[in-house]
Scaffold this active site. Structure first.
Site, short mmCIF file in Angstrom:
data_model
loop_
_atom_site.label_atom_id
_atom_site.label_comp_id
_atom_site.label_asym_id
_atom_site.label_seq_id
_atom_site.Cartn_x
_atom_site.Cartn_y
_atom_site.Cartn_z
N CYS A 167 11.82 11.26 3.20
CA CYS A 167 10.98 12.36 3.70
C CYS A 167 10.39 12.15 5.09
O CYS A 167 10.70 12.89 6.03
CB CYS A 167 9.84 12.61 2.73
SG CYS A 167 10.37 13.01 1.07
N HIS A 198 3.38 15.41 5.40
CA HIS A 198 3.90 14.05 5.21
C HIS A 198 4.17 13.30 6.52
O HIS A 198 5.10 12.49 6.61
CB HIS A 198 5.18 14.06 4.34
CG HIS A 198 5.31 12.80 3.53
ND1 HIS A 198 6.44 12.48 2.80
CD2 HIS A 198 4.44 11.77 3.35
CE1 HIS A 198 6.26 11.31 2.21
NE2 HIS A 198 5.05 10.86 2.53
#
Ligand SMILES: *[C@@H]1O[C@H](CO)[C@@H](O)[C@H](O)[C@H]1NC(C)=O
Ligand SMILES: *[C@@H]1O[C@H](CO)[C@@H](O)[C@H](O)[C@H]1NC(C)=O
Ligand SMILES: *[C@@H]1O[C@H](CO)[C@@H](O)[C@H](O)[C@H]1NC(C)=O
Ligand SMILES: *[C@@H]1O[C@H](CO)[C@@H](O)[C@H](O)[C@H]1NC(C)=O
Ligand SMILES: *[C@@H]1O[C@H](CO)[C@@H](O)[C@H](O)[C@H]1NC(C)=O
Ligand SMILES: *[C@@H]1O[C@H](CO)[C@@H](O)[C@H](O)[C@H]1NC(C)=O
Length: 537
Positions: free
Chosen positions: A88, A144
């Site tokens: 990610c 993130h």
């Protein structure tokens, strides 16, 4: 719109003539000549799916029904030689910075919520650049990219608006996340809420499924877009990342799927596809398509072991540098792409770091001067089919993962400093370090490659070949063009190629910024912040 600009747009509509012009080398940059009136700049929608496997889109033969993705891809350009990063944060960092992880210090894994780290603040993000060019910029979904101080937040990194969560994963309904960083004592921390509207916590969304929430907000933004201001809508969905959760109604078509994880994952993908359908229809209703470019991409490969996503027939899984971790699903849909190119599959080499220059320069006509980028402007490759300027991809070099370390030595990682010998690449590249590079058709992997299996779908009946395990082996070479599933290791047969590609790794290694991977900080504890994940510096 200036007359030259209008003229160019007409040419764009006449796809074949446009191609002809490009064959004769006429310098007609698609958006460049229109670029200084921001009203004419194309709107950009960038949809990022989370842990969406290579196998899992309808047009790759999946049993999961993705009619909207299939339709948009069929009427756009499918990117079939497209690469992302294996997890990610790395993919998002490259999308937002246009830079390889070796240049941002993010070589090693994703951020944990308890780590004081974020995408380096020195460099502008894609959103900063588009905003400078006159775009309204919106982030809807998962961030993130760090949040331990407010300067790291999307609202301070170029986005006018933010709706979503700052961390990497959480419950789809409660929006609560519980610390799970290996090597850190998570039991001293409370779970925390992580869902915001702008910078404010938004507890009123408790109980609402994130895919619905994000799709609704995206439509709201479209409805409120201003005719004279182009928009950049960045839509990183939570789905179909774990935890495996979806409203029952989406499970109905998949009742026959025996495997629990696959069944729920299928429903999650179907729900995301419906969300994209709703957004597509809203765009049509508002008459916005004519001047819009939509990009769809996964952030990394599927996680079949506990996440329900599959990359078959590719080798490896999310988190690995095998093709299953990095060969991504992606396509571009836009009426601005000439007819002759729409409905085609593009097999030119394209990488997630290319979006930054492609959107800023290729679509918005902005300048890249003064930026140090690892990406290339591939707009002509996508829209006109011209050869990709990219011939090589550094998939990654992660000095913190070495074959002979027991995968990861967390206590070692805690205290690294920039002048620590181990992390200062002074000597030769050591092939026990986890790395991979693609040069033309060739790919080299070194170090501990992670889970190396080919994993067929649970109900497929296929008995996969098991990779041969050789103790201490840490160099593999493949010709990806001839062997896209990485069955035939040619490292012994082609020492010349190994040498050449190790040489390229050496080149990158000598310019590597030491990886930063700080220990967890107990001050992040949501118990100290009214039960929420937030900045603590
Ligand atoms: C376009 O750019 C030129 C040169 O920078 C500038 O003089 C002109 O005012 C710009 N036009 C608009 C409409 O912004
Ligand atoms: C982890 O934290 C808990 C709660 O503060 C504590 O009881 C426990 O002893 C800690 N464990 C270790 C290994 O430090
Ligand atoms: C799509 O729109 C329909 C109709 O408004 C709605 O019922 C459905 O929940 C929406 N789906 C998603 C995934 O947002
Ligand atoms: C991890 O590193 C520490 C400090 O160098 C060392 O003492 C320990 O033995 C290492 N652990 C493993 C499992 O390699
Ligand atoms: C890490 O650094 C701190 C502060 O310098 C020190 O107290 C601690 O012992 C170090 N930990 C390890 C594992 O070396
Ligand atoms: C590479 O690193 C490994 C593990 O630290 C070490 O055992 C080996 O000697 C190194 N090789 C070279 C050529 O430096």
């Amino acid at each position: 719109m200036g007359s030259r600009c209008r003229f160019l747009k007409r040419w764009l509509d006449l796809g074949k003539l446009w191609l002809l012009a490009s064959v004769y080398g006429l310098a007609l940059a698609p958006a460049g000549d229109c670029s200084n009136t921001s009203a004419t700049l194309p709107n950009i929608i960038f949809i990022l799916a989370d842990d969406f496997g290579f196998h899992d889109v309808g047009y790759h033969g999946s049993a999961i029904k993705t009619p909207w993705l299939d339709k948009l891809a069929a009427e756009g350009v499918k990117l079939e030689n497209y690469y992302v990063q294996p997890i990610c944060t790395p993919t998002r960092s490259q999308l937002m910075s246009g830079r390889y992880q070796i240049h941002t210090g993010l070589e090693h894994r994703s951020f944990h919520a308890v780590q004081p780290d974020c995408l380096p603040l020195e460099d502008p993000t894609l959103a900063n650049k588009l905003k400078e060019l006159g775009y309204a910029t919106h982030a809807v979904g998962k961030w993130h990219l760090g949040f331990y101080k407010k300067d790291c937040w999307p609202t301070r990194r170029g986005f006018d608006t933010f709706f979503g969560y700052l961390g990497g994963s959480e419950d789809y309904y409660t929006h609560i996340y519980k610390c799970d960083m290996p090597g850190f004592n998570c039991s001293q921390l409370e779970p925390g809420y992580d869902f915001r509207d702008q910078e404010e916590l938004a507890p009123k969304y408790t109980g609402q499924y994130s895919t619905h929430l994000l799709a609704e907000r995206a439509q709201h933004i479209l409805e409120n877009s201003q005719p004279n201001k182009p928009f950049f809508l960045y839509l990183p969905f939570q789905a179909p990342h774990i935890p495996l959760e979806v409203p029952d109604q989406y499970l109905k078509p998949y009742r026959e799927v025996q495997d629990h994880d696959r069944r729920v994952y299928s429903g999650m993908v179907a729900c995301m596809d419906e969300a994209i359908g709703n957004i597509t229809q809203k765009m049509t209703e508002l008459g916005l398509w004519e001047n819009t470019v939509l990009i769809f991409s996964t952030d990394n490969g599927g996680e079949p072991i506990f996440g329900g996503g599959y990359n078959w027939p590719l080798r490896g899984v999310k988190g690995t540098l095998w093709e299953g971790g990095i060969h991504g699903v992606g396509f571009v849909y836009s009426p601005l792409i000439p007819d002759a190119m729409r409905g085609t599959s593009n097999t030119q080499l394209i990488h997630v770091s290319d979006w930054f220059p492609t959107l800023v320069a290729g679509l918005a006509g902005g300048s890249l001067e003064g930026l140090q980028l690892d990406g290339f402007n591939v707009w002509n490759t996508i829209s006109l089919g011209s050869p990709s300027p990219r011939t090589e991809i550094l998939h990654n070099i992660d000095p913190l993962t070495q074959t002979y370390m027991s995968i990861i030595n967390w206590s070692l990682e805690g205290n690294q400093t920039k002048d620590d010998d181990f992390f200062t690449p002074s000597g030769a590249f050591n092939t026990t370090i986890r790395a991979a590079i693609r040069v033309g058709d060739w790919k080299l992997l070194t170090g501990n490659p992670g889970s190396s299996r080919w994993i067929p779908l649970p109900d497929s009946g296929i008995v996969p070949i098991q990779p041969i395990k050789q103790k201490g082996k840490h160099v593999w070479l493949f010709n990806i063009q001839e062997d896209p599933n990485e069955y035939h290791d040619l490292s012994e047969a082609r020492p010349d190629k190994v040498k050449e590609l190790v040489g390229r790794l050496q080149h990158y290694y000598s310019g590597l910024v030491p990886p930063l991977y700080p220990p967890g900080d107990p001050r992040s504890n949501p118990a100290l912040h009214d039960g929420a994940w937030t900045n603590w510096e």
